[in-house]
Design a protein around this motif. Structure first.
Motif, short mmCIF file in Angstrom:
data_model
loop_
_atom_site.label_atom_id
_atom_site.label_comp_id
_atom_site.label_asym_id
_atom_site.label_seq_id
_atom_site.Cartn_x
_atom_site.Cartn_y
_atom_site.Cartn_z
N UNK A 1 -0.19 -57.68 7.25
CA UNK A 1 0.74 -58.31 6.32
C UNK A 1 0.53 -59.82 6.42
N UNK B 1 17.35 -59.21 0.43
CA UNK B 1 16.66 -58.46 1.49
C UNK B 1 16.31 -57.06 0.97
N UNK C 1 12.06 -68.21 4.04
CA UNK C 1 11.39 -67.81 5.27
C UNK C 1 12.29 -66.88 6.11
N UNK C 2 13.56 -67.23 6.17
CA UNK C 2 14.47 -66.46 7.01
C UNK C 2 14.65 -65.05 6.48
N UNK C 3 14.73 -64.94 5.16
CA UNK C 3 14.90 -63.63 4.55
C UNK C 3 13.65 -62.79 4.81
N UNK C 4 12.49 -63.41 4.57
CA UNK C 4 11.24 -62.66 4.77
C UNK C 4 11.15 -62.20 6.23
N UNK C 5 11.51 -63.09 7.14
CA UNK C 5 11.48 -62.73 8.57
C UNK C 5 12.40 -61.55 8.85
N UNK C 6 13.60 -61.60 8.29
CA UNK C 6 14.56 -60.51 8.50
C UNK C 6 14.04 -59.19 7.97
N UNK C 7 13.42 -59.26 6.80
CA UNK C 7 12.90 -58.04 6.19
C UNK C 7 11.79 -57.45 7.04
N UNK D 1 4.13 -69.06 2.86
CA UNK D 1 5.24 -69.72 2.19
C UNK D 1 5.03 -71.22 2.31
N UNK E 1 16.97 -70.37 3.46
CA UNK E 1 15.53 -70.59 3.31
C UNK E 1 14.87 -69.23 3.12
N UNK F 1 9.71 -53.33 10.58
CA UNK F 1 8.61 -53.37 11.55
C UNK F 1 8.05 -51.99 11.91
N UNK G 1 1.61 -63.67 5.24
CA UNK G 1 2.73 -64.37 4.63
C UNK G 1 2.33 -65.81 4.42
#
Lengths: 917, 235
Positions: free
Chosen positions: A776, A795, A757-763, A780, A755, A768, A778
């Protein structure tokens, strides 16, 4: 400048000729009327003079014939040892060409230009050796007698009654840079002979009786003087042309020499050459191959080809015309080529036959219009070999496998007998109700069918058999060959004649159909070949196509040999295809590659080799060597096949050159690009590495040299500096490494379903610390599908885009990540509120080493966005940038939506808390 | 937890990195033993009675993954992997082989110390067996997982999880602070037959985040280690 200046093309040709001459060695010929005039002596004297001038002179080979004064001249000159060749028990002394090429003197003496080399030598004739020496840039002195000139050999034979076998093509003589006539009046020569200065006494007397008769010597001397004068005249012409002297020339003469298969061919060619020379005309030798001549036995056809080759050596252009009618073919060609004179042999048919069937000559004379005619009579040469044309002709030549043709003919005769029997049977069962005339018709039908299917011989046989059976079975008295009524004799004669006419007509139709078939096949083969070549994009494809098509067309095994970087011909490295030739002789191939002339079986050079080796010439050099081992060697040397092979070769050459040129152009382009890339990379890296390094070294050395003078805050400040700068260097190194990996294609996508979302969260969690204080947003949508992607690379894509935004926008401005989807792809947008993209650079942004503001020291090497583009492209998406209407820049990239994978089984169970532990 | 200084064995072939680690750890009260190759490292790990091993994957004499496997044959002591950025597959292999956590070079001393603390605390908790209740504060939200009663509370409100969601959360809770690879999670939650379906995991992780996180795109509890696995925040 005058109006009538020389033609630029002609000037260019002369410049090229002189250019070639400069590289090529110079040839000087010592020319004499006969043996004993002192050519060798004159040659050696000249050699001494040259040596005294300091020229590096070597004697290649000299025949002194034990003449004392000549042998005395050998002293003081370096002499190459002769090659000893064992031949039929005798040891022959032969000129050592390889030793001469290895020694490479400035000038070499090679006597007896017309000499025939012993079997097993590289070239059949010494003049071939001399040509190679000249090609290698070595000057040559040589000697030759007038009777050895190809064009004069018939004339000499006519005068002296001695057949000359060793001849030199006139082209060799004419291309000599210098000809020195060594002249001696006949009386003095005879005197020298008597004194034993030329031959040993016993031999001398016999020689005077035969060849050295005074009359002969005078005639030979005249010929030598005349030939030399011709050369001088040519030089004069050349000189005038050189000096721009113009005069009115008569309209250019063009000569067409028509030869046939008979023994007239040779005298015709020689006469043609003499005439052409006298007229300073261009000359063409033509052979018209009618269906009748196509049936000639191979030996006779070979003789014609041989004659055509001789003509080429004498400087003619040759052509083989294929037509049903000789006279029309000649006239058409003559008009087409603007021929002014036609040279023909005297008609052979005479008397009533000439009146009845006409002759080619008569037709030509009648219809030639303004074309002049020269008829050459047959001179009976002392030992002209006549073979039996009837015997030879009886074996029809079908061009291909003799064996199967024989079998087919045998079948034809059987079919003829069967046809006759069938006709007789039909005639017999219907006998009472029909007239005999109808029976004749039935027989003729049989003859025609046999002619259509099996050709002339069987059908004539059928005609004869039919007449015989008709007589036997139907003509009263029945079942005897006796004839009661003499009227039937007329019936027989007409029946037989009609049968033969039918046979001839049908047979020639068949032949023409077959020729047309061959032609069509050839045209189709060529078309197919050029089509395959045009579609080839790699050298290997061209080579494969050439080997396949040439092999198919000439029914043999062949292989294309290429030279390595050092110019040494080597066996192909690629696995061989079917039908490719193994075990080609690399030495022969090397010679062909170096000299650009054909060699091997059936040629003038290294004829002992098993295969035929042909150069594949490009615009500048020999590209490759074709080695071909045809099943039927003769077939390869038929003129039409030669032309076809030449076309194949030139097509292959053009295709190879095209591919090589485009490859080298591409290489050059890549090289330029790589060069400029490397330069900007070096510039970028050296700057971007030096700046943080300077900071790190400065800060670290300050800390190192600190003797507790710095307070805690200052030390922390320095440490943080080192940390930040090191981070910068780490990012740079990562980018360079990523680019290198993506560029080299070493990256294979490790795709899994994620998903977004998961990539964006990881990035965001990875970035951070650097996003501190940045708003920022977001957004989605809920309905985004799972995407099939390489998470690590995507990523990196996000990280690069966000870092880019961080770098170019004010520290507190907002960054927005959003996404949308349509039926086929998801579009992700990263928008900032910075200064935007300089207009016009939306595309250039993604190029390597592009920097928005080159003067700004803070920017990186300019690889970040290039990496982004590479990653997106690898995923099958697009990436682009634009300015936002309300200010700032936005970057979009798309990722394709792929059919989603299987979903996990639904798991809607009662709340976990309700369960007992 | 014992009062004596924790012992760490560092297996790393690059001397400058060894030195930085030694200095950094020593100043934070660790006792450090070094080895510059795998074989020596195994000997050190066996003889020094370490509390933790820091292992570089790029060793000159043997594969780092092999070192992990050999260590795991006789000890469960925490192993922290150091790897270069391009060694994704090695890193995952080492984690799957039983390493506890990883750091990608270049790393900061702060990160290394944090990972060390998490791993050592995890060991302590497992040994004390007092981890049936797990509590976590994440930017204003408070999550409480009661493993004994299979209850999940968010700000004192019970959250309803499906069995799979719960199992997933429970695995992460038991390894709180540590990275759990995709493969390990799939194996624990769905069983060994499903390790080749990582997207199952991602779908359920999405559901879990939607239920537990205030902003699923910026998780506070359930962190993604892209390409490797997931990590539940520990502190």
């Amino acid at each position: 400048m005058s109006e009538d200046r020389p033609d630029p093309d002609a000037l260019l040709a002369r410049v090229q000729r002189e250019e070639a001459r400069r590289v090529r060695g110079r040839l000087k010929v010592f020319f004499g009327a006969s043996a004993g005039v002192g050519k060798t002596y004159a040659m050696l004297s000249a050699a001494h003079e040259k040596r005294d001038e300091g020229v590096d002179v070597v004697i290649g080979i000299v025949e002194t014939h034990r003449r004392a004064d000549t042998e005395a001249l050998l002293a003081g000159l370096e002499m190459l040892p002769a090659r000893q060749v064992e031949y039929k028990g005798a040891t022959l002394r032969e000129f050592d060409l390889d030793a001469a090429l290895a020694r490479k003197p400035a000038l070499i003496i090679v006597d007896e230009l017309a000499h025939t080399n012993a079997q097993g030598s590289r070239h059949p004739k010494r003049w071939n050796d001399v040509e190679e020496l000249l090609d290698a840039g070595i000057d040559v002195f040589t000697a030759v007698n007038v009777q050895h000139l190809e064009s004069l050999k018939d004339a000499v034979a006519g005068i002296t009654q001695v057949r000359i076998w060793e001849t030199v093509p006139d082209t060799v003589f004419d291309s000599a840079d210098e000809v020195e006539l060594v002249d001696l009046p006949p009386d003095e020569l005879i005197a020298r002979l008597r004194e034993g200065k030329v031959y040993m006494a016993a031999q001398a007397e016999r020689a005077i009786q035969n060849f050295f008769r005074k009359g002969n010597l005078i005639a030979l001397r005249e010929m030598a003087l005349r030939r030399t004068a011709e050369r001088v005249e040519e030089q004069m012409r050349d000189y005038r042309e050189h000096q721009g002297i113009t005069e009115v020339w008569q309209a250019g003469e063009r000569l067409l020499v028509c030869i046939g298969p008979g023994e007239m061919a040779a005298p015709l060619v020689r006469a043609g050459r003499r005439l052409a020379n006298a007229l300073h005309a261009e000359w063409i030798v033509a052979y018209v191959e009618t269906p009748g001549l196509q049936r000639l036995p191979p030996e006779e056809r070979d003789r014609v080809m041989e004659e055509l080759r001789t003509a080429e050596q004498l400087g003619a252009r040759t052509v083989t015309l294929s037509a049903p009618q000789m006279s029309t073919a000649i006239l058409d060609y003559a008009h087409e080529q603007n021929i002014t004179r036609i040279v023909l042999g005297k008609p052979r048919r005479s008397g009533w036959r000439r009146w009845l069937f006409g002759s080619v000559v008569d037709t030509l004379v009648r219809e030639a219009g303004d074309i002049g005619m020269h008829l050459i009579g047959a001179a009976s040469t002392p030992d002209a070999v006549r073979n039996n044309p009837m015997l030879a002709r009886s074996r029809a030549y079908l061009g291909l496998q003799q064996h199967s043709a024989d079998k087919k003919r045998w079948m034809g005769y059987v079919a003829g007998a069967v046809a006759t029997a069938a006709a007789s049977f039909v005639g017999w069962i219907s006998g009472p109700t029909h007239e005999l005339v109808n029976v004749v018709m039935i027989y003729l039908l049989g003859v025609m069918l046999v002619a259509m299917r099996f050709g002339r011989g069987p059908s004539i046989f059928t005609a004869a058999l039919s007449v015989a059976v008709f007589d036997f079975a139907f003509i009263p008295p029945a079942f005897t060959f006796a004839v009661s009524d003499t009227r039937y004799v007329v019936t027989f004669a007409v029946m037989f004649l009609v049968g033969i006419v039918i046979s001839n007509l049908t047979a020639s139709l068949r032949t023409q159909a077959r020729i047309a078939g061959y032609r069509e096949k050839r045209a189709a083969a060529l078309y197919e070949f050029s089509r395959v070549l045009a579609a080839s994009h790699a050298e290997s494809e061209v080579v494969e196509a050439a080997v396949k098509h040439i092999g198919d067309e000439f029914q043999g095994q062949c292989v294309l040999l290429f030279a390595d970087a050092q110019g040494r011909v080597e066996y192909p490295k690629a696995p061989s295809q079917t039908g490719s030739l193994h075990g080609a002789d690399l030495a022969v191939a090397q010679w062909v590659h170096d000299n650009g002339h054909p060699a091997g079986q059936g040629t003038d050079t290294l004829a002992g080799a098993e295969a035929v080796y042909l150069p594949l010439k490009g615009a500048e050099q020999t590209l490759a060597v074709l080695a071909i081992l045809p099943i039927n060697l003769r077939r390869l040397f038929l003129p039409e096949q030669q032309r076809l092979l030449e076309t194949f070769l030139s097509q292959t050459g053009i295709a190879l050159e095209r591919i090589r040129l485009s490859a080298s152009a591409q290489q050059a382009q890549i090289k330029v690009e790589t060069e400029s890339l490397r330069n900007s990379l070096l510039a970028g890296i050296s700057h971007d590495l030096r700046t943080p390094l300077a900071a790190i070294i400065g800060a670290a050395s300050t800390l190192d040299g600190d003797d507790a003078r710095l307070d805690v805050d200052s030390r922390r400040e320095l440490a943080r500096n080192i940390h930040d700068e090191a981070q910068r260097m780490a990012r740079l190194a990562n980018n360079i490494l990523d680019m290198a990996r993506l560029d080299s294609g070493a990256v294979t996508l490790n795709r899994e379903w994620y998903p977004l979302e998961e990539i964006v969260g990881g990035v965001l969690s990875r970035l951070q610390p650097r996003l501190e204080g940045r708003p920022v947003s977001i957004s989605l949508p809920r309905d985004l599908p799972l995407l099939h992607l390489d998470a690590v690379l995507i990523e990196q894509l996000f990280v690069n885009l966000i870092e880019n935004a961080l770098k170019y926008t004010p520290t507190d401005s907002a960054i927005a990540v959003s996404a949308s989807r349509d039926a086929t792809e998801v579009t992700v947008t990263l928008a900032d509120r910075g200064p935007g993209i300089p207009p016009g650079s939306e595309e250039a942004l993604f190029d390597k080493f592009y920097r928005a503001k080159p003067e700004q020291t803070q920017s990186g090497v300019g690889l970040g966005l290039t990496i982004c583009r590479a990653i997106v492209t690898a995923h099958g998406g697009r990436i682009w940038a634009e300015n936002r209407a309300e200010g700032g820049a936005q970057f979009h990239f798309t990722l394709p939506i792929e059919p989603e994978p299987d979903m996990p089984p639904v798991d809607e169970m009662p709340p976990a808390g309700a369960e007992a532990p | 937890m014992t009062t004596s200084r924790p012992v760490v064995v560092v297996i790393e072939d690059e001397a400058p990195i060894r030195q930085v680690i030694r200095t950094g750890l020593a100043s934070h009260g660790y006792e450090v033993h070094e080895a510059d190759n795998g074989k020596l490292g195994l000997v050190e790990a066996a003889t020094r009675k370490p509390d933790l091993v820091i292992l570089d994957l790029g060793l000159p004499d043997m594969d780092g993954v092999e070192v992990v496997k050999q260590l795991r044959t006789w000890t469960s002591l925490p192993i922290i992997i150091l790897s270069a950025r391009t060694m994704e597959m090695d890193k995952i292999a080492a984690l799957d082989a039983g390493a506890d956590d990883y750091l990608t070079k270049p790393f900061s001393m702060g990160e290394l110390l944090a990972r060390l603390r998490v791993s050592l605390r995890h060991v302590a908790r497992v040994s004390e067996d007092a981890g049936s209740v797990f509590e976590l504060d994440g930017s204003g939200r408070k999550m409480r997982v009661d493993l004994a009663h299979r209850r999940v509370l968010l700000d004192n409100t019970e959250v309803h999880l499906t069995p799979i969601e719960y199992r997933l959360l429970a695995v992460l809770v038991k390894n709180a602070g540590k990275v759990v690879t995709h493969r390990q999670l799939l194996k624990y939650v769905w069983g060994p037959g499903h390790v080749d379906r990582p997207h199952y995991l991602r779908i359920y992780m999405g559901c879990l985040r939607a239920k537990l996180e205030a902003d699923p795109a910026r998780p506070r509890f359930l962190h993604t280690e892209i390409g490797v696995g997931y990590r539940l925040a520990a502190e």
